[in-house]
Design a protein around this motif. Structure first.
Motif, PDB file in Angstrom:
ATOM      1  N   THR A  99     108.322 -13.738  60.778  1.00 53.66           N
ATOM      2  CA  THR A  99     108.448 -14.347  62.199  1.00 53.66           C
ATOM      3  C   THR A  99     109.152 -13.413  62.893  1.00 53.66           C
ATOM      4  O   THR A  99     109.961 -12.167  62.471  1.00 53.66           O
ATOM      5  N   ARG A 100     109.446 -13.789  64.151  1.00 55.83           N
ATOM      6  CA  ARG A 100     110.310 -12.864  65.241  1.00 55.83           C
ATOM      7  C   ARG A 100     111.679 -12.903  64.403  1.00 55.83           C
ATOM      8  O   ARG A 100     112.338 -11.669  64.534  1.00 55.83           O
ATOM      9  N   VAL A 103     111.778 -10.318  61.660  1.00 56.51           N
ATOM     10  CA  VAL A 103     111.734  -8.807  62.193  1.00 56.51           C
ATOM     11  C   VAL A 103     113.126  -8.534  62.905  1.00 56.51           C
ATOM     12  O   VAL A 103     113.596  -7.344  62.791  1.00 56.51           O
ATOM     13  N   GLU A 104     113.618  -9.445  63.666  1.00 60.98           N
ATOM     14  CA  GLU A 104     115.028  -9.264  64.117  1.00 60.98           C
ATOM     15  C   GLU A 104     116.114  -9.132  63.352  1.00 60.98           C
ATOM     16  O   GLU A 104     117.124  -8.056  63.452  1.00 60.98           O
ATOM     17  N   VAL A 113     110.548  -6.558  75.070  1.00 61.76           N
ATOM     18  CA  VAL A 113     109.515  -7.398  74.909  1.00 61.76           C
ATOM     19  C   VAL A 113     108.697  -7.614  75.973  1.00 61.76           C
ATOM     20  O   VAL A 113     108.976  -7.818  77.299  1.00 61.76           O
ATOM     21  N   LEU A 124     107.000  -7.098  70.778  1.00 60.96           N
ATOM     22  CA  LEU A 124     108.174  -6.302  70.492  1.00 60.96           C
ATOM     23  C   LEU A 124     108.126  -4.959  70.479  1.00 60.96           C
ATOM     24  O   LEU A 124     107.221  -4.485  69.649  1.00 60.96           O
ATOM     25  N   TYR A 141     103.356  -7.163  67.232  1.00 55.84           N
ATOM     26  CA  TYR A 141     102.589  -8.346  68.035  1.00 55.84           C
ATOM     27  C   TYR A 141     102.955  -9.701  67.239  1.00 55.84           C
ATOM     28  O   TYR A 141     102.171  -9.887  66.310  1.00 55.84           O
ATOM     29  N   LEU A 142     103.492 -10.620  68.089  1.00 50.50           N
ATOM     30  CA  LEU A 142     103.347 -11.994  67.528  1.00 50.50           C
ATOM     31  C   LEU A 142     102.450 -13.164  68.202  1.00 50.50           C
ATOM     32  O   LEU A 142     102.279 -12.805  69.338  1.00 50.50           O
ATOM     33  N   GLY A 146     104.896 -17.387  67.005  1.00 48.07           N
ATOM     34  CA  GLY A 146     106.174 -16.433  66.755  1.00 48.07           C
ATOM     35  C   GLY A 146     105.797 -15.576  65.469  1.00 48.07           C
ATOM     36  O   GLY A 146     106.584 -15.312  64.750  1.00 48.07           O
ATOM     37  N   VAL A 148     104.231 -12.598  63.055  1.00 51.02           N
ATOM     38  CA  VAL A 148     103.638 -11.170  63.186  1.00 51.02           C
ATOM     39  C   VAL A 148     102.069 -11.246  62.551  1.00 51.02           C
ATOM     40  O   VAL A 148     101.624 -11.653  61.526  1.00 51.02           O
TER      41      VAL A 148
END
Length: 165
Positions: A99-100, A103-104, A113, A124, A141-142, A146, A148
């Motif tokens: 998920t976002r 990744v973060e 973004v 992202l 790309y999400l 949310g 990936v």
């Protein structure tokens, strides 16, 4: 004349300092305390929870091309420190699962973004350098949930020659 030289010398030193990564000369060893890391590196960009401890993120995004992760155990001691904006690290992304937040947590905040007409969700973007020291982008790309669904690298053309000759 002396004033001009002093000004030019100071400006050049400031420019070189701005271009250098603050982490190249720092060797954060396992076992180092959280307090010592903060004293040496300053406040992190972000602090995130990881299993068994926390991660101090030192990101140079949006304009830099490095993001350093300093992982601490539950006692506040360094387990490992590494620069994560690399091809090998990006290959760890699992399409359809990450998920976002995942990744973060692994790469820090993105440089940008964006949204594009051909994709129904945010894109992202991280800036990085590959092994050949080429300036690169990495896009994640999400979907609307949310998650990936796509990720790939591409060249960042900085000061590319004018090809309209």
């Amino acid at each position: 004349m002396r004033l001009r030289r002093a000004f030019l010398g100071t400006g050049l030193a400031a420019l070189l300092a701005a271009c250098a990564s603050p982490f190249r000369s720092w060797d954060v060893q396992p076992g180092t305390s959280r307090q010592d890391v903060l004293a040496r590196l300053g406040p992190p960009t972000r602090v995130v929870a990881i299993p068994g401890g926390e991660r101090l993120q030192y990101s140079l995004q949006p304009f830099g091309q490095e993001a350093w992760m300093v992982d601490l155990d539950g006692g506040g001691r360094v387990v490992r420190a590494r620069q994560v904006l690399t091809a090998a690290e990006f290959q760890r992304i699992v399409l359809g699962q990450w998920t976002r937040a995942d990744v973060e947590r692994e790469f820090g905040p993105p440089a940008r973004v964006d949204g594009v007409a051909s994709w129904n969700g945010p894109v992202l973007t991280w800036r990085w350098r590959d092994a050949d020291r080429s300036d690169m982008f990495y896009w994640v790309y999400l979907d609307e949930r949310g998650v990936v669904q796509r990720a790939h690298q591409g060249m960042e053309f900085i000061n590319a020659p004018n090809e309209r000759n």
